[in-house]
Motif scaffolding. Sequence first.
Motif: not given
Length: 135
Positions: A41-44, A85, A88-89, A50, A47, A38, A91-92
């Motif tokens: 993955l910052e910063p994201l 992942a 995050a995908f 991801l 896409v 996790e 959410s992006s």
Amino acid sequence: GARGAAPAAAAAGEVDMAVATLNTIFDALRIPFKLRFEQSLEPLPPVVVLYKLASLLEFYARTIQKYLGENSALSQILLDCNSVAMYAFFSSWKSKIEEFQSLNTSAPDDLGPPPSVVHSMTRLEEIMSTQLERN
């Protein structure tokens, strides 16, 4: 006959013990590994990255399940990271959609799509090509 059965049974027992040991080790690593994943993955990342990462994690989880069993700790770690992942995908993508909705842009003079739409469609095309490569 009987002589071949004893070494085979012993070998099967050793394999079972090795799998149990691996599961114990990976079970202890599950939470720290997921937390570290996790953090990575910052910063994201973009896409497309991801999506490719999530697909790769799912592939390895399914492959490992074939050898270590459906509920192996390592495959569960990989599936946990796949879920992170994919979250995050999506959410992006959600944030991009909200960004589009907040823009009050008028159509360009040539009536073509705005650059942000062209950029998003290019990303979507990359994701779709990744999905097609998997099948």
